[in-house]
Design a protein around this motif. Sequence first.
Motif, mmCIF file in Angstrom:
data_model
loop_
_atom_site.group_PDB
_atom_site.id
_atom_site.type_symbol
_atom_site.label_atom_id
_atom_site.label_comp_id
_atom_site.label_asym_id
_atom_site.label_seq_id
_atom_site.Cartn_x
_atom_site.Cartn_y
_atom_site.Cartn_z
ATOM 1 N N SER A 40 0.873 -1.175 -0.028
ATOM 2 C CA SER A 40 -0.080 -0.147 0.040
ATOM 3 C C SER A 40 0.866 1.297 -0.121
ATOM 4 C CB SER A 40 -0.906 -0.021 1.274
ATOM 5 O OG SER A 40 -0.165 0.104 2.400
ATOM 6 N N THR A 56 -5.117 1.760 4.563
ATOM 7 C CA THR A 56 -6.046 1.619 5.517
ATOM 8 C C THR A 56 -6.542 3.128 6.172
ATOM 9 O OG1 THR A 56 -4.494 1.354 7.257
ATOM 10 C CG2 THR A 56 -5.318 -0.744 6.150
ATOM 11 N N ASP A 59 -3.104 4.458 7.963
ATOM 12 C CA ASP A 59 -2.215 4.697 6.942
ATOM 13 C C ASP A 59 -2.179 6.014 6.646
ATOM 14 O OD1 ASP A 59 -1.150 2.100 6.542
ATOM 15 O OD2 ASP A 59 -2.387 1.592 4.893
ATOM 16 N N TRP A 78 -11.457 -2.076 12.150
ATOM 17 C CA TRP A 78 -11.516 -2.177 11.025
ATOM 18 C C TRP A 78 -10.696 -0.789 10.321
ATOM 19 C CZ3 TRP A 78 -12.895 2.668 8.511
ATOM 20 C CH2 TRP A 78 -13.650 3.609 9.487
ATOM 21 N N ASP A 80 -7.763 -0.494 10.754
ATOM 22 C CA ASP A 80 -6.533 -1.229 10.636
ATOM 23 C C ASP A 80 -6.552 -2.489 9.729
ATOM 24 O OD1 ASP A 80 -3.743 -0.655 10.544
ATOM 25 O OD2 ASP A 80 -3.072 -1.847 11.983
ATOM 26 N N ALA A 81 -7.782 -2.367 9.029
ATOM 27 C CA ALA A 81 -8.218 -3.911 8.299
ATOM 28 C C ALA A 81 -8.640 -3.364 6.917
ATOM 29 C CB ALA A 81 -8.753 -4.731 9.066
ATOM 30 N N GLN A 82 -9.572 -2.580 7.037
ATOM 31 C CA GLN A 82 -10.288 -2.272 5.624
ATOM 32 C C GLN A 82 -9.604 -1.262 4.912
ATOM 33 O OE1 GLN A 82 -13.744 -3.312 4.628
ATOM 34 N NE2 GLN A 82 -12.398 -2.635 2.931
ATOM 35 N N ARG A 83 -9.458 -1.613 3.619
ATOM 36 C CA ARG A 83 -8.531 -1.069 2.843
ATOM 37 C C ARG A 83 -8.976 -0.217 1.452
ATOM 38 N NH1 ARG A 83 -2.907 -2.209 3.299
ATOM 39 N NH2 ARG A 83 -2.923 -4.156 4.857
ATOM 40 N N LYS A 248 -17.048 4.424 8.910
ATOM 41 C CA LYS A 248 -16.618 3.894 7.378
ATOM 42 C C LYS A 248 -17.449 4.797 6.407
ATOM 43 C CE LYS A 248 -16.275 -1.062 8.711
ATOM 44 N NZ LYS A 248 -16.791 -2.368 8.391
#
Length: 252
Positions: A40, A56, A59, A78, A80-83, A248
């Motif tokens: 990423s 994420t 990021d 989420w 640190d997980a959903q991109r 989100k």
Amino acid sequence: MTTHRLLLWAGLTAAALASAQAPAFEVASIKLSKEAGDESWVIQDQSGNLTAHNATLKDLIRMGYNVRDHQIAGGAGWMDAQRYEILAKPQVRSVSGPEFLAMVQALLAEQFGLKLHHETREMPAYALTVGKTGARLTEWKDEVGPACGHAGGRLTCTKVTMATLGESLARRLGRSVIDRTGLTGTYNLKLEWTPDEFQAPGPSEMGKAQGSTSGGPSLFNAIQEQLGLKLESTKAPVEVLVIDGADKPSEN
């Protein structure tokens, strides 16, 4: 009473004008990433756009607030997980570094509903000091710089201060690096080490060194042998971003 109203109106007008003139992203596209891997990036590209690939929210926070992992606390899993894939185009192409970061922060608040606050916490850190044999650094005298480039186990810097070197080392160590060298100049330097000498920092592994598997110097040894500097474990007040909440975003 009339004077008070005029002053209040003038203040509000000035604030509105400043807000209107502040650089902002004109268009922002946010989509869920379909990338399977972990690769990423989040960058300001050559056109001045914010480009995020497979990134994420954590990021984006690291980039927008110029902090490291150990300086972010709280937040749902989420983050640190959903991109995401993001392209945000600014209203103007020429913005300063601080302005661009402010634009990213505003985007995170608007699109992700990000709420956070700042705290200062006493945390494990490294002190960057001069070794017993003295620093082995080259004073910057040419016209190139400032810049620092990373490539595997190599760090090359031009016109770098010790504080900036500490920031670069902190990215690799998972801890803040405090400049206690007393060196006030700017320098050119090259540092090479074996990049697998320490584990990727985890909750209980921040900055722990491991033995090199290829026989090359560890980062800690390379700093001492090649630069005449030393990293010493310490504790220091570190600015931390505490995430109070986020949502989100809707894809657009």
